[in-house]
Design a protein around this motif. Sequence first.
Motif, short mmCIF file in Angstrom:
data_model
loop_
_atom_site.label_atom_id
_atom_site.label_comp_id
_atom_site.label_asym_id
_atom_site.label_seq_id
_atom_site.Cartn_x
_atom_site.Cartn_y
_atom_site.Cartn_z
N ASP A 182 -1.88 -2.54 11.32
CA ASP A 182 -2.72 -1.98 10.26
C ASP A 182 -4.17 -2.31 10.66
N ALA B 182 1.28 4.47 -2.67
CA ALA B 182 0.91 5.79 -2.16
C ALA B 182 1.68 6.89 -2.89
N ASP C 172 0.83 -1.20 0.00
CA ASP C 172 0.00 0.00 0.00
C ASP C 172 0.86 1.25 0.00
N ARG C 173 1.94 1.25 0.78
CA ARG C 173 2.84 2.41 0.80
C ARG C 173 3.58 2.56 -0.53
N GLN D 138 5.85 11.27 3.83
CA GLN D 138 5.24 10.17 4.56
C GLN D 138 5.66 8.82 3.98
N GLN D 139 5.68 8.73 2.67
CA GLN D 139 6.14 7.49 2.05
C GLN D 139 7.61 7.24 2.41
N TRP E 13 7.89 5.84 5.96
CA TRP E 13 7.54 4.42 6.08
C TRP E 13 8.61 3.53 5.46
N ASN F 87 -1.29 9.06 10.24
CA ASN F 87 -1.43 7.62 10.10
C ASN F 87 -2.88 7.16 10.08
#
Length: 415
Positions: A170, A106, A102-103, A111-112, A115, A223
């Motif tokens: 998650d 993104a 998912d990241r 933010q990416q 992570w 988040n």
Amino acid sequence: MSQRDLVPALSAGADYEQLAARFRPIFERIAQGAVERERTRELPREAIGWLKAAGFGAIRVTVSHGGAGASLPQLFELLTELAAADSNLPQALRGHFAFVEDRLNAPAGPQQDLWFRRFVAGETVGNAWTEVGNVTIGEVITRVRPHEGRWLLSGHKYYSTGSIFADWIDVFARRDDTGGNVIAAVRAHQPGVHLQDDWDGFGQRTTGSGTTVFEDAVVEAENVIDFATRFKYQTAFYQLVHLATLAGIARAAERDAATQVAARRRIYSTGNAPLVRQDPQIQQVVGQISAQAYAATAVTQRVAQAAQAAYEAHFAGDEALEKRANIAAEIESAQGQLVVSELALRASSDLFNALGASSASAALALDRHWRNARTVSSHNPLVYKARIVGDWAINGTEPPYVWQIGASPAAPATA
């Protein structure tokens, strides 16, 4: 500047043998303890720690961010190898790799990047989506609410696979303020998170798939992620982890059948050779198991190629292309499930046709292969997947990308 120039570097593949060489010694160590963990129901905390330290959780992260840049076929081949060592491990990491995916999908940005740094540092993510009990299908009781610049999360989840080993969880939840569905990425180690190892299934017993209780667990605002932005081939991805696990179980059945037959000294008077390993009927049985493992692996890889195409299509700037790729990934994962589940179940049962009654010894724990395959195959009911594939083949009906389980509104109310 062209659309191509705007596309970030993708995880399109690495040198597989070089990548696998990093992890195969760890897989071997994991395999050495698999039977004992099964017999004592010991959670594989140490094994997960070895994988974290070796960077296994970052193999899909792009090379530019410190990962291995592995493609999805490469990820699922590694998970198949890991499952052959201990089929509990890929399932325990299922939520992690889905969150990584998912990241990857993104938007690029701080933010990416954050992570990705966490993944490269060895941090992993568990899973807490399913609510049990008297929860009507479609209802989400787990809630997040804003509080002094942060969010607080409360609720109960079950099938929290891998969360007991993870740094983050998650969580599928609903916003109190808007009623929108979100993913809340929650730090696992805080006072408001309570993890229990109460999964009581007869298979996949050490995946950490128990209960998680959230009591005003703190979630940072960044988040709380709109569920509508979740990567579109997620259901196919989750199913692919099961396919890799089943293919690994079939490989383990092949390995154990061949090893046990080669070592046998006792023979039946009704046999065909002075040694079991020379008996053509037993060789046939092991050959069939080998073919089942081969086919399960091949199907899993074919489905993984469809998922990789969906991943790459996300960045192509062509909505129609992306939709076709997502449909293909979903349909092929369902087709794969129907076939691979049967192959793994047959392989793990045929194993006993190659051996004598001594193979039922609890000390060998050979029954774990069938129990684990049966448990994994019970996810995402086969009959519904067959219907979805059939509806697509006959009517061109687009498959569902997300499905839920819960109490039926038509069921009588409990006292």
